[in-house]
Design a protein around this motif. Structure first.
Motif, PDB file in Angstrom:
ATOM      1  N   ALA A 144      12.783  12.786   3.687  1.00  0.00           N
ATOM      2  CA  ALA A 144      13.821  12.264   2.791  1.00  0.00           C
ATOM      3  C   ALA A 144      13.264  11.136   1.935  1.00  0.00           C
ATOM      4  CB  ALA A 144      15.019  11.781   3.603  1.00  0.00           C
ATOM      5  N   PHE A 145      12.544  10.234   2.584  1.00  0.00           N
ATOM      6  CA  PHE A 145      11.985   9.118   1.818  1.00  0.00           C
ATOM      7  C   PHE A 145      10.963   9.608   0.795  1.00  0.00           C
ATOM      8  CE2 PHE A 145       8.872   5.601   1.331  1.00  0.00           C
ATOM      9  CZ  PHE A 145       9.705   4.770   0.584  1.00  0.00           C
ATOM     10  N   ALA A 146      10.260  10.675   1.134  1.00  0.00           N
ATOM     11  CA  ALA A 146       9.237  11.198   0.229  1.00  0.00           C
ATOM     12  C   ALA A 146       9.832  11.595  -1.125  1.00  0.00           C
ATOM     13  CB  ALA A 146       8.532  12.397   0.867  1.00  0.00           C
ATOM     14  N   VAL A 147      11.080  12.037  -1.124  1.00  0.00           N
ATOM     15  CA  VAL A 147      11.716  12.390  -2.396  1.00  0.00           C
ATOM     16  C   VAL A 147      11.880  11.139  -3.251  1.00  0.00           C
ATOM     17  CG1 VAL A 147      13.702  13.464  -3.502  1.00  0.00           C
ATOM     18  CG2 VAL A 147      12.964  14.261  -1.252  1.00  0.00           C
ATOM     19  N   LEU A 148      12.375  10.068  -2.637  1.00  0.00           N
ATOM     20  CA  LEU A 148      12.513   8.812  -3.378  1.00  0.00           C
ATOM     21  C   LEU A 148      11.162   8.341  -3.891  1.00  0.00           C
ATOM     22  CD1 LEU A 148      14.996   6.615  -1.283  1.00  0.00           C
ATOM     23  CD2 LEU A 148      15.446   8.040  -3.284  1.00  0.00           C
ATOM     24  N   GLN A 162      -0.407  -2.778 -17.515  1.00  0.00           N
ATOM     25  CA  GLN A 162      -0.769  -4.130 -17.063  1.00  0.00           C
ATOM     26  C   GLN A 162       0.264  -4.703 -16.085  1.00  0.00           C
ATOM     27  OE1 GLN A 162      -0.028  -3.203 -20.083  1.00  0.00           O
ATOM     28  NE2 GLN A 162       1.241  -4.669 -21.201  1.00  0.00           N
ATOM     29  N   GLY A 163       1.517  -4.277 -16.179  1.00  0.00           N
ATOM     30  CA  GLY A 163       2.532  -4.824 -15.281  1.00  0.00           C
ATOM     31  C   GLY A 163       3.100  -3.774 -14.341  1.00  0.00           C
ATOM     32  N   ARG A 164       2.334  -2.731 -14.085  1.00  0.00           N
ATOM     33  CA  ARG A 164       2.865  -1.624 -13.297  1.00  0.00           C
ATOM     34  C   ARG A 164       2.879  -1.949 -11.801  1.00  0.00           C
ATOM     35  NH1 ARG A 164       0.003   3.805 -14.684  1.00  0.00           N
ATOM     36  NH2 ARG A 164       1.061   3.404 -16.641  1.00  0.00           N
ATOM     37  N   PRO A 165       4.048  -1.889 -11.196  1.00  0.00           N
ATOM     38  CA  PRO A 165       4.145  -2.190  -9.758  1.00  0.00           C
ATOM     39  C   PRO A 165       3.785  -0.962  -8.920  1.00  0.00           C
ATOM     40  CG  PRO A 165       6.323  -1.704 -10.623  1.00  0.00           C
ATOM     41  CD  PRO A 165       5.359  -1.545 -11.780  1.00  0.00           C
ATOM     42  N   PRO A 166       3.489  -1.184  -7.646  1.00  0.00           N
ATOM     43  CA  PRO A 166       3.217  -0.040  -6.758  1.00  0.00           C
ATOM     44  C   PRO A 166       4.452   0.852  -6.651  1.00  0.00           C
ATOM     45  CG  PRO A 166       2.728  -2.142  -5.677  1.00  0.00           C
ATOM     46  CD  PRO A 166       3.413  -2.469  -6.963  1.00  0.00           C
ATOM     47  N   ALA A 167       4.236   2.147  -6.720  1.00  0.00           N
ATOM     48  CA  ALA A 167       5.364   3.086  -6.625  1.00  0.00           C
ATOM     49  C   ALA A 167       6.093   2.931  -5.295  1.00  0.00           C
ATOM     50  CB  ALA A 167       4.863   4.518  -6.788  1.00  0.00           C
ATOM     51  N   LEU A 168       5.343   2.665  -4.246  1.00  0.00           N
ATOM     52  CA  LEU A 168       5.971   2.523  -2.934  1.00  0.00           C
ATOM     53  C   LEU A 168       7.006   1.410  -2.947  1.00  0.00           C
ATOM     54  CD1 LEU A 168       6.289   3.018   0.066  1.00  0.00           C
ATOM     55  CD2 LEU A 168       4.247   1.659   0.490  1.00  0.00           C
ATOM     56  N   MET A 169       6.640   0.301  -3.595  1.00  0.00           N
ATOM     57  CA  MET A 169       7.564  -0.826  -3.632  1.00  0.00           C
ATOM     58  C   MET A 169       8.825  -0.467  -4.417  1.00  0.00           C
ATOM     59  SD  MET A 169       6.990  -4.712  -4.952  1.00  0.00           S
ATOM     60  CE  MET A 169       7.451  -4.373  -6.645  1.00  0.00           C
ATOM     61  N   VAL A 170       8.639   0.203  -5.514  1.00  0.00           N
ATOM     62  CA  VAL A 170       9.799   0.616  -6.303  1.00  0.00           C
ATOM     63  C   VAL A 170      10.697   1.549  -5.486  1.00  0.00           C
ATOM     64  CG1 VAL A 170      10.542   1.912  -8.342  1.00  0.00           C
ATOM     65  CG2 VAL A 170       8.640   0.288  -8.504  1.00  0.00           C
ATOM     66  N   ALA A 171      10.066   2.457  -4.770  1.00  0.00           N
ATOM     67  CA  ALA A 171      10.851   3.369  -3.936  1.00  0.00           C
ATOM     68  C   ALA A 171      11.642   2.586  -2.892  1.00  0.00           C
ATOM     69  CB  ALA A 171       9.941   4.378  -3.259  1.00  0.00           C
ATOM     70  N   LEU A 172      11.023   1.581  -2.316  1.00  0.00           N
ATOM     71  CA  LEU A 172      11.717   0.774  -1.308  1.00  0.00           C
ATOM     72  C   LEU A 172      12.864  -0.019  -1.922  1.00  0.00           C
ATOM     73  CD1 LEU A 172       8.608  -0.454   0.705  1.00  0.00           C
ATOM     74  CD2 LEU A 172      10.365   1.136   1.509  1.00  0.00           C
TER      75      LEU A 172
END
Lengths: 220, 220
Positions: A144-148, A162-172
């Motif tokens: 389920a989390f993998a979809v997010l 230059q300001g791109r955050p980690p995708a994992l953090m955005v998902a969280l």
DNA sequence: TGTACATCAGTGAACGCGCGTTCACTGATGTAC
DNA sequence: TGTACATCAGTGAACGCGCGTTCACTGATGTAC
């Protein structure tokens, strides 16, 4: 011949009607019983014997299918995650035809699940079921989390490098905001807080502000 | 003379030692018992009799102070909201000396409370206590939210007027995000999800992005 | 097609247990005089 | 200061109840031959 899943009692739920010595579909009936009882009285508000009674069998019968009550609730949670994953996957639809619209659908699908499947949602997030108790349960939760997460990955690409955050953090972040709204306001139970606007709008507004903060403009 | 609150058993908690016929401080002892038991087994994981046993009195004694178990849990929740309000108020400190720093403190105080007072937090948000059962409980809950709301009011003033959102909405966003992080990752129990960063950082990053989306730059 | 047999799923009675709740009671505390 | 009395807080025994769990059992189903 065996009963096909779900075609007892007209599939309508409710305590079982007359039947023969063998139930034929008891495992599914117990899961349905658990869902009904969770919806009624919360994930801690029913007993193994209650579930048996609801399914119309003797208190000893459930032991043929589940070691104990916890295993039953864990099974409900696992099935819930599977349904949840399917709903999120369908809503996201790989970001088609347009990322922002798909992202919006994803959030709404999340809230929708919490609202219309509160019993599953409870079992998944509030029943105190440890994810470690069952590898299948953990896998279902991670799917389920993998979809997010994959949605977040597509979103961050829109952010200037230059300001791109980690995708994992955005998902969280997305998960936390959505779960927070769902648990505080999104369900029909008595503990829900009143809200001056629909939860879907609250979430949409939050996501628009958040995405703007990331440097993604809703226009594209 | 009566016992002063909390000075029995050296104030350390744990089942009561020897005492006379009268406990002297049973109500507080039952609340502490509930907190211990909630911390151990969740808000639904103990009985009225358990609480009595923990406090070292007969199973009939609690009835002198609480109508039933629910009333005890509701009292724990109410006390929790009072402590929560105090902690948030202190952290926010009316936005002094500088709004952004105070806002950051507020968020940390929220997570800190969820982390270090998980039993109170459980009773407040997860025990299924209806806010309607007790006007005092509702008032206590609203006082806590009022702190978030007044912080939000100060924050939105920093937003350029043409795009200024309602303070109430901002307060709800902050509350939802923080509650989401707290319930998914912020506590020490078994149901907690693993996280690649401390919850405080996850929240701070989210708030920075959100505020930037509002048009508030962290610089001032 | 029929029959014997193995396997399976649910029965129902039984058990010990702890819970919630009540009750008349009693020990301790506070207070009026 | 002393004493009688009212009030309060906790006791402990009792009750009916439902739970979790076990057990030998039995009815139904599937299958080998």
């Amino acid at each position: 011949m065996r009963w096909t899943k779900g075609d007892r009692d007209g599939g309508s739920g409710g305590p079982a009607g007359p039947r023969g010595y063998h139930h034929g579909n008891l495992k599914e009936a117990l899961v349905r019983a658990a869902l009904e009882l969770i919806a009624e009285k919360g994930p801690a508000g029913f007993t193994f014997a209650d579930a048996a009674r609801w399914a119309g069998v003797s208190p000893a019968a459930p032991y043929r299918h589940f070691r104990d009550r916890d295993e039953l609730v864990a099974d409900v949670a696992r099935r819930g995650f599977d349904l949840f994953t399917a709903a999120l996957t369908k809503a996201w639809d790989d970001g088609k035809p347009e990322l922002m619209a798909a992202f919006d659908r994803l959030g709404r699908a999340y809230l929708d699940f919490a609202k219309h499947q509160p019993a599953y949602y409870s079992a998944m997030f509030e029943a105190g079921v440890g994810l470690d108790t069952d590898p299948q349960l953990r896998a279902a939760s991670e799917a389920a989390f993998a979809v997010l997460r994959s949605a977040a990955e597509r979103m961050v690409v829109l952010v200037p490098p230059q300001g791109r955050p980690p995708a994992l953090m955005v998902a969280l972040h997305v998960w936390s905001m959505t779960h927070g709204i769902a648990s505080l306001f999104g369900r029909g139970d008595a503990a829900r807080r009143a809200l001056p606007m629909p939860p879907e709008e609250l979430l949409e507004a939050a996501m628009l502000i958040y995405l703007r903060g990331l440097g993604i403009s809703p226009g594209r």
